[in-house]
Write an enzyme that holds these catalytic residues in place. Structure first.
Site, PDB file in Angstrom:
ATOM      1  CG  ASP A 109      -2.450  -8.724   1.187  1.00 15.50           C
ATOM      2  OD1 ASP A 109      -1.656  -9.054   2.079  1.00 15.50           O
ATOM      3  OD2 ASP A 109      -3.460  -8.008   1.405  1.00 15.50           O
ATOM      4  CG  HIS A 166      -1.842  -1.136   1.330  1.00 18.62           C
ATOM      5  ND1 HIS A 166      -2.738  -1.457   0.332  1.00 18.62           N
ATOM      6  CD2 HIS A 166      -2.010  -2.072   2.301  1.00 18.62           C
ATOM      7  CE1 HIS A 166      -3.418  -2.545   0.687  1.00 18.62           C
ATOM      8  NE2 HIS A 166      -2.996  -2.937   1.868  1.00 18.62           N
ATOM      9  CG  HIS A 208      -6.155  -5.595   2.404  1.00 12.57           C
ATOM     10  ND1 HIS A 208      -5.568  -6.510   3.258  1.00 12.57           N
ATOM     11  CD2 HIS A 208      -7.188  -5.045   3.081  1.00 12.57           C
ATOM     12  CE1 HIS A 208      -6.226  -6.505   4.415  1.00 12.57           C
ATOM     13  NE2 HIS A 208      -7.218  -5.627   4.330  1.00 12.57           N
ATOM     14  CG  ASP A 247      -4.496 -10.305   4.140  1.00 10.98           C
ATOM     15  OD1 ASP A 247      -4.299 -11.006   3.141  1.00 10.98           O
ATOM     16  OD2 ASP A 247      -4.283  -9.071   4.177  1.00 10.98           O
TER      17      ASP A 247
END
Ligand SMILES: [Zn+2]
Length: 370
Positions: free
Chosen positions: A177, A140, A179, A266
């Site tokens: 991931d 990110h 996200h 995750d």
């Protein structure tokens, strides 16, 4: 085959403090669990890398951001507020503000960049086929901002470093991931040398809220960004469909010189921050698929493992992933009870529709999607 696993103890300093979902204990727990299940030596060895230089950081960050980060953490360790932190809200979401004194968090973030330099040397100079790096996955982070628990973007660094130092021209980043990797995506959105493929939870339902199927890149990079928004509760069948219908065909057509995969645990059904549905066997599947794809493409792969917000699940999922990548033949049990709705993948049909949509946006750019 002996696989190198990049890791050093000091990574535990990458810790946002008590009460924050990102704690540094993952970097102590996982190596212990790994050594308990698979003995070091013939199958793998642990390699410690040096940290990076400020010049290295400038490959992915503005000088203003580097200075800001250093000063911000220096002040925080003194219990002070860095005077410019309001003037330039560079950690612009509260999730990047450590609870309490951050200690050597920023130094640990630099070590993760150092691991990427070492990874590049091991695959290009020493011809290692699969290289695993524990830590990082800070997808990110952006040139001027840190967000989503990420300070410096190691994925972007590795791709840029491989292009600059070793003159590579075709790099595939595969982000699995939960996200979407909004930072990494921005670095290469108009760059056709980097094929960015991201399987992530539908951004309408999860941070960072970007990465829809019609986000496919810009200018010369159009068609080189592939977003697969996975439905909530997507499980093993969904991931198999996404790999077989999108990831594998586009990789084979692109012919990457290096695959960089990133993501931790995750996407597991019991993760506290997300709503996907992968059981432990799903992480083994991802590892195996990436290993076989690397062989089929005749390239090498760097695997960056970092995320996960259920510490009971994290070591098992990481172990299953590493086992699949390195072909350890290790059986990993589900560490938590499986709720009824995750016994089967109930949204595989929805995923098949999403995948068709993803392909339809990209037919102008890839023969395999026609
Ligand atoms: Zn994540």
């Amino acid at each position: 085959m002996t696989v190198s696993i990049l890791y050093r103890e000091e990574l535990r300093e990458y810790d946002f403090g008590v009460g924050h979902p990102f704690r540094g204990d993952r970097y102590e727990i996982f190596p212990k669990v790994l050594r308990e299940h698979v003995s070091e030596g013939s199958l793998y060895h642990i390699v410690a890398a040096e940290t990076c230089s400020e010049e290295d950081l400038r490959l992915i960050c503005s000088q203003a951001y580097i200075d800001f980060s250093r000063e911000y953490f220096r002040a925080a360790n003194l219990g002070e507020t860095y005077e410019r932190s309001m003037e330039f809200p560079r950690f612009h979401s509260l999730d990047n503000l450590p609870r309490g004194r951050p200690g050597k968090l920023e130094e640990a973030a630099r070590m993760m960049i150092g691991q990427m330099k070492k990874a590049a040397a091991l695959i290009i100079e020493d011809h290692e086929e699969i290289l695993i790096s524990i830590g990082g996955n800070l997808h990110h982070a952006k040139p001027d901002y840190g967000e989503g628990f990420c300070i410096y973007n190691d994925n972007a660094f590795l791709a840029k470093y491989l292009m600059k130092e070793y003159e590579l021209e075709r790099i595939m980043i595969l982000d699995t991931d939960a996200h979407q990797g909004n930072g990494t995506s921005e670095y290469f959105y108009s760059d056709p040398r980097v094929l960015f493929v991201d399987l992530h939870q539908d951004p309408a339902t999860l941070y960072p809220g970007v990465g829809f199927a019609n986000d496919i890149g810009l200018g010369e990079g159009k068609g080189f960004t592939v977003n697969v928004p996975m439905p909530v509760y997507a499980g093993v069948d969904s991931y198999r469909i996404a790999f077989e219908q999108v990831v594998e065909p586009v990789a084979k057509e692109f012919k990457p010189q290096v695959i960089i995969r990133n993501g931790g645990s995750d996407a597991h059904f019991a993760d506290g921050l997300t709503n996907l549905g992968l059981p432990i066997e799903g992480f083994k599947l991802i590892g195996e698929k990436v290993r076989l794809l690397t062989q089929e493409c005749g390239c090498c792969e760097v695997d960056i493992i970092g995320s996960g917000y259920n510490i009971q699940v994290l070591p098992s999922a990481w172990l299953a992933l590493v086992g699949g990548l390195a072909n350890f033949g290790v059986e990993v049990e589900e560490p938590v009870p499986v709720p009824d709705r995750f016994v089967q993948d109930l949204v595989a049909d929805d995923t098949a529709k999403v995948v068709q949509q993803v392909r339809s946006y990209l037919t102008d750019y890839w023969n395999c999607f026609r």
